[in-house]
Design a protein around this motif. Structure first.
Motif, mmCIF file in Angstrom:
data_model
loop_
_atom_site.group_PDB
_atom_site.id
_atom_site.type_symbol
_atom_site.label_atom_id
_atom_site.label_comp_id
_atom_site.label_asym_id
_atom_site.label_seq_id
_atom_site.Cartn_x
_atom_site.Cartn_y
_atom_site.Cartn_z
ATOM 1 N N CYS A 1 50.136 -8.288 4.690
ATOM 2 C CA CYS A 1 49.469 -9.423 5.343
ATOM 3 C C CYS A 1 50.369 -10.642 5.464
ATOM 4 O O CYS A 1 50.077 -11.552 6.225
ATOM 5 N N GLY A 2 51.453 -10.679 4.712
ATOM 6 C CA GLY A 2 52.347 -11.825 4.756
ATOM 7 C C GLY A 2 52.077 -12.795 3.620
ATOM 8 O O GLY A 2 50.955 -12.917 3.128
ATOM 9 N N TRP A 3 53.128 -13.505 3.215
ATOM 10 C CA TRP A 3 53.057 -14.399 2.052
ATOM 11 C C TRP A 3 54.275 -15.302 2.085
ATOM 12 O O TRP A 3 55.385 -14.849 2.408
ATOM 13 N N ALA A 4 54.092 -16.569 1.776
ATOM 14 C CA ALA A 4 55.226 -17.488 1.790
ATOM 15 C C ALA A 4 56.285 -17.115 0.758
ATOM 16 O O ALA A 4 57.447 -17.517 0.887
ATOM 17 N N GLY A 5 55.909 -16.342 -0.244
ATOM 18 C CA GLY A 5 56.904 -15.876 -1.211
ATOM 19 C C GLY A 5 57.994 -15.047 -0.573
ATOM 20 O O GLY A 5 59.164 -15.098 -0.988
ATOM 21 N N TRP A 6 57.637 -14.292 0.456
ATOM 22 C CA TRP A 6 58.657 -13.485 1.142
ATOM 23 C C TRP A 6 59.641 -14.394 1.883
ATOM 24 O O TRP A 6 60.840 -14.110 1.926
ATOM 25 N N ASP A 7 59.144 -15.496 2.436
ATOM 26 C CA ASP A 7 60.031 -16.464 3.093
ATOM 27 C C ASP A 7 60.906 -17.174 2.066
ATOM 28 O O ASP A 7 62.075 -17.467 2.330
ATOM 29 N N LEU A 8 60.343 -17.429 0.889
ATOM 30 C CA LEU A 8 61.128 -18.025 -0.197
ATOM 31 C C LEU A 8 62.251 -17.084 -0.616
ATOM 32 O O LEU A 8 63.384 -17.519 -0.877
ATOM 33 N N ALA A 9 61.960 -15.779 -0.664
ATOM 34 C CA ALA A 9 63.006 -14.810 -1.011
ATOM 35 C C ALA A 9 64.140 -14.865 0.002
ATOM 36 O O ALA A 9 65.330 -14.800 -0.377
ATOM 37 N N ALA A 10 63.808 -14.999 1.268
ATOM 38 C CA ALA A 10 64.834 -15.103 2.307
ATOM 39 C C ALA A 10 65.649 -16.386 2.123
ATOM 40 O O ALA A 10 66.897 -16.380 2.233
ATOM 41 N N ALA A 11 64.973 -17.494 1.849
ATOM 42 C CA ALA A 11 65.674 -18.778 1.637
ATOM 43 C C ALA A 11 66.575 -18.698 0.415
ATOM 44 O O ALA A 11 67.690 -19.238 0.428
ATOM 45 N N ARG A 12 66.132 -18.039 -0.627
ATOM 46 C CA ARG A 12 66.961 -17.868 -1.826
ATOM 47 C C ARG A 12 68.212 -17.059 -1.510
ATOM 48 O O ARG A 12 69.309 -17.401 -1.975
ATOM 49 N N LEU A 13 68.055 -15.998 -0.737
ATOM 50 C CA LEU A 13 69.213 -15.164 -0.393
ATOM 51 C C LEU A 13 70.226 -15.980 0.398
ATOM 52 O O LEU A 13 71.433 -15.901 0.136
ATOM 53 N N ILE A 14 69.754 -16.751 1.349
ATOM 54 C CA ILE A 14 70.659 -17.576 2.136
ATOM 55 C C ILE A 14 71.301 -18.652 1.262
ATOM 56 O O ILE A 14 72.514 -18.936 1.378
ATOM 57 N N SER A 15 70.535 -19.258 0.354
ATOM 58 C CA SER A 15 71.068 -20.316 -0.518
ATOM 59 C C SER A 15 72.155 -19.798 -1.454
ATOM 60 O O SER A 15 73.069 -20.534 -1.836
ATOM 61 N N GLU A 16 72.031 -18.520 -1.835
ATOM 62 C CA GLU A 16 72.995 -17.936 -2.770
ATOM 63 C C GLU A 16 74.239 -17.395 -2.076
ATOM 64 O O GLU A 16 75.214 -17.018 -2.745
ATOM 65 N N SER A 17 74.189 -17.318 -0.743
ATOM 66 C CA SER A 17 75.339 -16.786 -0.009
ATOM 67 C C SER A 17 76.515 -17.754 -0.110
ATOM 68 O O SER A 17 76.320 -18.972 -0.099
ATOM 69 N N PRO A 18 77.763 -17.223 -0.206
ATOM 70 C CA PRO A 18 78.940 -18.113 -0.294
ATOM 71 C C PRO A 18 79.147 -18.897 1.000
ATOM 72 O O PRO A 18 78.726 -18.495 2.051
#
Length: 297
Positions: free
Chosen positions: A280-297
Motif C-alpha cells: 500500500c505504500g509507506w513513507a518509511g520506504w521513501d526514507l530508506a531511499a533518502a538514507r541510501l542516497i545520503s550514504e552514497s559517496p
C-alpha cells in the motif's frame, strides 16, 4: 536531483537492502500519512518520516485519469533534511523514488517469501510501476522471462520491448487469468480502478499486489483474495494497510490479523504457498531511499 540522477542513485538490489535495514532501526518514526481529496478527483499525499540522521517529507499528487491528459499519474517531490540541524540536504524526484522504492519492497518480499523465483514473471499493468518492477525483478531475482498483460496493447508492447532491451525473453498475453496457471511470479501494477484478475494463482505462486493503495481501489477479485488467505500466506507491507488495503478490505478480510513485512523479517517463518503480498505504500520506504542516497559517496 533530476529523475535520471535520482534513479541512478537508487539501484534496486541496494535499495531492497536499505529497506530491510530500515525495518530493524528503532529510531525510525513514521506518522500516518495525510491524504487530501482534490477538487478534480485526485488526491494530495503528505508523508513525513525520520530516523536519527535523516528526515523527509514526501509531497505528491495522484490523479488516476492523468494518462488521458498525457500527464503522469503521480507528480511531486521528496525533501530531505538533516535530522539534527534541520538543514535541507536534497530534493528528490517524487515519482522516481515512488516507482523504485515500491519495486524494491516487492523485490525484498519476493527474496524472503517467494516459493520459487525462476519465473516466468507475469506483469499485469504496463505503466510506470510495471516497468520499475520488471527492472527490479530482473536485477534482484535474475528473472529471465516476462509475460505482460495490459488493457492497452500499445503499453504492453512497449514494456515487452523494454524487457527485450534488457536481454529478457518477453511477450504480450491477452488473457491474464489464463496466464496465472503458467507463472509462479505475478505482479499486479494496474491503476486499480476495477478488478483486473479473477483467476486462480498457482500453489507455488508469489504475488505482489501493488496497484490498490486506498480502501476503494481494487485489482484482485474478492473471492480470489479469500481463497488465497484460506490456502496460502497473505502478508501486508505495514500496519497502515489495515485501513488502506482495498483488495483485502473489499474481500471482508480482517487485515489487522495479517503479518507485515517487518514481522516476517524480524521473525522468519516457514510460509505456505501461494504467497500474496499486499503493498500500500509507506513513507518509511521513501526514507530508506533518502538514507541510501545520503550514504552514497
Amino acid at each position: 536531483m533530476t529523475p535520471e540522477q535520482t534513479a541512478a542513485a537508487l539501484p534496486y538490489p541496494a535499495l531492497a537492502k536499505a529497506v530491510e535495514a530500515l525495518l530493524s532501526d528503532p529510531s525510525v518514526s513514521v506518522p500516518p500519512r495525510t491524504v487530501m481529496p482534490m477538487p478534480g478527483g485526485g488526491n494530495l499525499f503528505v508523508m513525513p518520516a525520520t530516523d536519527a540522521r535523516v528526515a523527509i517529507t514526501k509531497l505528491i499528487s495522484f490523479v488516476a485519469d492523468n494518462p488521458s491528459r498525457r500527464l503522469p499519474t503521480i507528480q511531486g517531490d521528496i525533501v530531505v533534511f538533516d535530522a539534527v540541524t534541520g538543514q535541507r540536504r536534497a530534493l528528490l524526484d517524487g515519482p522516481t523514488v515512488t516507482a523504485r522504492r515500491t519495486a524494491a519492497v516487492s523485490l525484498l518480499t519476493a527474496q524472503k517469501l517467494a516459493p520459487r523465483t525462476d519465473g516466468p514473471l507475469l506483469i499485469v499493468g504496463a505503466g510506470v510501476q510495471g516497468r520499475s518492477h520488471l527492472e527490479a525483478f530482473a536485477a534482484g531475482l535474475g528473472v529471465r522471462e516476462v509475460w505482460v498483460h495490459s488493457r492497452s496493447a500499445a503499453s504492453a508492447d512497449a514494456l515487452v520491448a523494454h524487457a527485450q532491451h534488457l536481454g529478457l525473453r518477453a511477450r504480450r498475453v491477452e488473457d491474464a487469468d489464463a496466464a496465472l496457471a503458467h507463472c509462479p511470479l505475478v505482479l499486479s501494477t494496474t491503476s486499480a480502478q476495477q478488478v483486473a484478475l479473477r483467476g486462480t494463482p498457482r500453489d507455488d505462486a508469489f504475488i505482489a499486489a501493488v496497484g490498490a493503495f486506498t480502501p476503494r481501489m481494487v485489482e484482485w477479485a474478492p473471492q480470489v483474495c479469500r481463497d488465497l488467505l484460506a490456502r496460502g500466506t497473505v502478508v501486508v507491507d505495514t500496519r497502515d494497510a489495515d485501513h488502506e488495503a482495498g483488495d483485502l478490505l473489499q474481500a471482508g478480510i480482517d487485515v489487522s490479523k495479517l503479518p507485515t513485512l517487518g514481522d516476517v523479517i524480524a521473525s522468519p517463518r516457514a510460509v505456505r504457498g501461494p504467497v500474496f503480498f499486499k503493498s500500500c505504500g509507506w513513507a518509511g520506504w521513501d526514507l530508506a531511499a533518502a538514507r541510501l542516497i545520503s550514504e552514497s559517496p
